[in-house]
Design a protein around this motif. Structure first.
Motif, PDB file in Angstrom:
ATOM      1  N   PHE A 106     129.250  84.363  34.065  1.00 35.80           N
ATOM      2  CA  PHE A 106     128.581  85.544  33.531  1.00 35.80           C
ATOM      3  C   PHE A 106     127.083  85.478  33.856  1.00 35.80           C
ATOM      4  N   GLU A 107     126.536  86.577  34.349  1.00 33.65           N
ATOM      5  CA  GLU A 107     125.100  86.687  34.567  1.00 33.65           C
ATOM      6  C   GLU A 107     124.533  87.741  33.630  1.00 33.65           C
ATOM      7  N   SER A 108     123.365  87.451  33.059  1.00 33.29           N
ATOM      8  CA  SER A 108     122.798  88.328  32.035  1.00 33.29           C
ATOM      9  C   SER A 108     122.064  89.527  32.616  1.00 33.29           C
ATOM     10  N   ASN A 109     121.397  89.353  33.757  1.00 37.99           N
ATOM     11  CA  ASN A 109     120.643  90.439  34.403  1.00 37.99           C
ATOM     12  C   ASN A 109     119.694  91.126  33.422  1.00 37.99           C
ATOM     13  N   GLY A 110     118.903  90.335  32.729  1.00 33.19           N
ATOM     14  CA  GLY A 110     117.883  90.904  31.863  1.00 33.19           C
ATOM     15  C   GLY A 110     116.706  91.418  32.684  1.00 33.19           C
ATOM     16  N   ASN A 111     115.943  92.350  32.124  1.00 30.57           N
ATOM     17  CA  ASN A 111     114.774  92.867  32.836  1.00 30.57           C
ATOM     18  C   ASN A 111     113.610  91.885  32.695  1.00 30.57           C
ATOM     19  N   LYS A 155     107.742  96.669  26.538  1.00 30.07           N
ATOM     20  CA  LYS A 155     108.338  95.908  25.441  1.00 30.07           C
ATOM     21  C   LYS A 155     109.858  95.992  25.442  1.00 30.07           C
ATOM     22  N   ALA A 156     110.393  97.095  25.921  1.00 34.43           N
ATOM     23  CA  ALA A 156     111.840  97.327  25.849  1.00 34.43           C
ATOM     24  C   ALA A 156     112.584  96.318  26.711  1.00 34.43           C
ATOM     25  N   VAL A 157     113.672  95.793  26.176  1.00 35.89           N
ATOM     26  CA  VAL A 157     114.497  94.840  26.912  1.00 35.89           C
ATOM     27  C   VAL A 157     115.859  95.455  27.205  1.00 35.89           C
ATOM     28  N   ARG A 158     116.433  95.025  28.298  1.00 30.97           N
ATOM     29  CA  ARG A 158     117.765  95.468  28.685  1.00 30.97           C
ATOM     30  C   ARG A 158     118.486  94.307  29.349  1.00 30.97           C
ATOM     31  N   CYS A 159     119.802  94.398  29.364  1.00 32.50           N
ATOM     32  CA  CYS A 159     120.621  93.434  30.079  1.00 32.50           C
ATOM     33  C   CYS A 159     121.861  94.149  30.596  1.00 32.50           C
ATOM     34  N   LYS A 160     122.488  93.574  31.574  1.00 31.26           N
ATOM     35  CA  LYS A 160     123.711  94.130  32.142  1.00 31.26           C
ATOM     36  C   LYS A 160     124.575  92.972  32.603  1.00 31.26           C
ATOM     37  N   ILE A 161     125.660  92.735  31.880  1.00 37.74           N
ATOM     38  CA  ILE A 161     126.528  91.610  32.214  1.00 37.74           C
ATOM     39  C   ILE A 161     127.258  91.890  33.520  1.00 37.74           C
ATOM     40  N   THR A 162     127.166  90.943  34.445  1.00 38.86           N
ATOM     41  CA  THR A 162     128.011  90.968  35.636  1.00 38.86           C
ATOM     42  C   THR A 162     128.817  89.681  35.672  1.00 38.86           C
ATOM     43  N   THR A 163     129.964  89.722  36.306  1.00 38.85           N
ATOM     44  CA  THR A 163     130.883  88.583  36.280  1.00 38.85           C
ATOM     45  C   THR A 163     131.371  88.254  37.683  1.00 38.85           C
ATOM     46  N   THR A 164     131.659  86.986  37.877  1.00 38.50           N
ATOM     47  CA  THR A 164     132.335  86.517  39.085  1.00 38.50           C
ATOM     48  C   THR A 164     133.427  85.548  38.646  1.00 38.50           C
ATOM     49  N   THR A 165     134.655  85.861  39.001  1.00 36.54           N
ATOM     50  CA  THR A 165     135.801  85.059  38.574  1.00 36.54           C
ATOM     51  C   THR A 165     136.301  84.207  39.731  1.00 36.54           C
TER      52      THR A 165
END
Length: 432
Positions: free
Chosen positions: A259-264, A222-232
């Motif tokens: 921006f990429e969310s990288n959610g699980n 059930k647990a959700v996570r995300c990790k923002i990664t960026t490319t400029t």
């Protein structure tokens, strides 16, 4: 008779070694680290051929049971042990305590492993209910004090771990040691579907046995996570100060950032992007990934909130800084083809508009451009311009331009406003 031997090394016992001896099939381990006793011996099965023997240089050797400390059971170097029994070894008047267990008589049985029915916040932490049936292994010291043998099991499950190097979530095996007695265990909520496996105990491992094990039904995370990664989007022209590269989160405007969310995924199902400046939301989106071009100078907070139908949520954020504007004009350039200062270019950062006119000494316009990354190569209609002074007029506005700001008392310009006039000298020499 085939014998399997083991030795106890003890610095405090320079003249004595105790070795247990068994015959046939079976293994044993001996421990000298338990409180209140010199040696704890655990057999994988005790039969009539099992032995504990003394191997040393003592002269008078006597064995006693804890239950009868006056009548020795043997004056030989060995005895046949019994399960859950304490022994005293007397060597030339020095006594050593030994307790024996038959592991087969104290086998654990894992009957249930599952998430607890009542959970306070299974979006962050998960309580695992564990039921293990076993017989306590209790021994005594020579003074009669009783000790329960600690038995350790492992809880194993799968989750996800963020890899900075790979910029993605990767599978991670988690092993948590459990010390009995325990009825429930709190763990970080897994970020992927997984089984929970409990196995043990440590004595089975030490004896080379296959530990008993219990595997739960599949737990749906059930647990959700995300990790923002960026490319400029990067720019390479060197006359721009603080020009962005692919990793930039600050610098000269404009800053075009993906921006990429990288959610699980697939646990995470909903996405909400917000870009804030000075505490005010200037844009919001519900896309999984997002792209935005930052133009105006200032500090921005980019917030991503992810969630799912289980009402679990998580957020991550990054900060973007757009530099205030600047503009500098050289007073000479040398278009001789040596690759150094071959064009009349301004040094700048964070300009949202730019225009430059170049005139010769008779007031005739010889060149015009409106891209600050470019410049004048010293040619007029494709032919080299004559060396000497030229006159320029520049009109530019920075991303921090404020038409309501007061004019500077010296320059008479508003914040972010550039209205410049001056001379530029064109020099030619031999190309190197």
């Amino acid at each position: 008779m085939k014998k399997l031997l083991f030795a106890i090394i003890c610095i405090l016992l320079p003249f004595i070694g105790i070795q247990a001896q068994i015959t046939g099939v079976g293994k044993f381990q001996i421990y000298n680290t338990f409180s209140g006793i010199d040696y704890l011996v655990i057999f994988n099965g005790i039969d009539n051929n099992s032995e504990i023997s003394y191997n040393g240089n003592g002269n008078i050797i006597l064995w006693y049971k804890y239950s009868d400390r006056t009548n020795p059971i043997s004056n030989l170097k060995y005895i046949t042990p019994e399960d859950n029994t304490g022994y005293i070894l007397d060597v030339d008047g020095k006594k050593y305590s030994i307790w024996v267990f038959d592991y087969r008589e104290h086998l654990p049985e894992i009957t249930s492993v599952q998430p607890a029915t009542a959970q306070e916040n299974d979006c962050e932490n998960l309580k695992i209910s564990i039921a293990i049936a076993h017989t306590n292994m209790v021994y005594e010291s020579l003074t009669g004090r009783k000790y329960t043998v600690d038995r350790f099991f492992n809880l194993e499950y799968q989750t996800l771990e963020w890899s900075e190097g790979d910029k993605k979530w990767i599978d991670k095996k988690v092993i948590v040691e459990i010390q009995l007695p325990v009825s429930a265990l709190n763990i970080d909520a897994p970020l992927r579907d997984t089984h929970f496996i409990v196995s043990g105990d440590q004595f089975a491992v030490d004896l080379g046995l296959e530990p008993v094990s219990y595997t739960s039904t599949l737990y749906q995370a059930k647990a959700v996570r995300c990790k923002i990664t960026t490319t400029t989007s990067e720019r390479t022209e060197k006359n721009e100060a603080e020009r962005p590269d692919k990793t930039s989160l600050s610098g000269s405007s404009p800053l075009d950032v993906a921006f990429e969310s990288n959610g699980n995924v697939p646990i995470t199902t909903f996405y909400r992007w917000e870009i804030k400046k000075n505490g005010q939301t200037i844009i919001s989106r519900n896309d999984q990934n997002h792209r935005y071009i930052f133009v105006e100078s200032g500090t921005y907070n980019v917030v991503l909130r992810v969630s799912n139908s289980n009402q679990c949520a998580y957020s991550d954020s990054v900060t973007i800084n757009i530099s205030t504007s600047a503009l500098q004009v050289p007073n000479v350039f040398t278009p001789n083809g040596d690759g150094l200062n071959d064009e009349f270019r301004v040094g700048y950062k964070s300009l949202k508009s730019f225009e430059c006119w170049v005139y010769n000494s008779w007031g005739r316009k010889v060149y015009y451009w409106n891209d600050p990354q470019k410049g004048w190569d010293g040619k007029i209609n494709g032919r080299d311009a004559a060396p000497g002074p030229y006159f320029y007029v520049i009109r530019a506005y920075g991303t921090d331009f404020d038409p309501k700001s007061e004019r500077d008392k010296v320059t008479k310009r508003r914040v972010g406003e550039y209205l410049l006039k001056g001379d530029i000298n064109l020099l030619r020499g031999a190309s190197e």
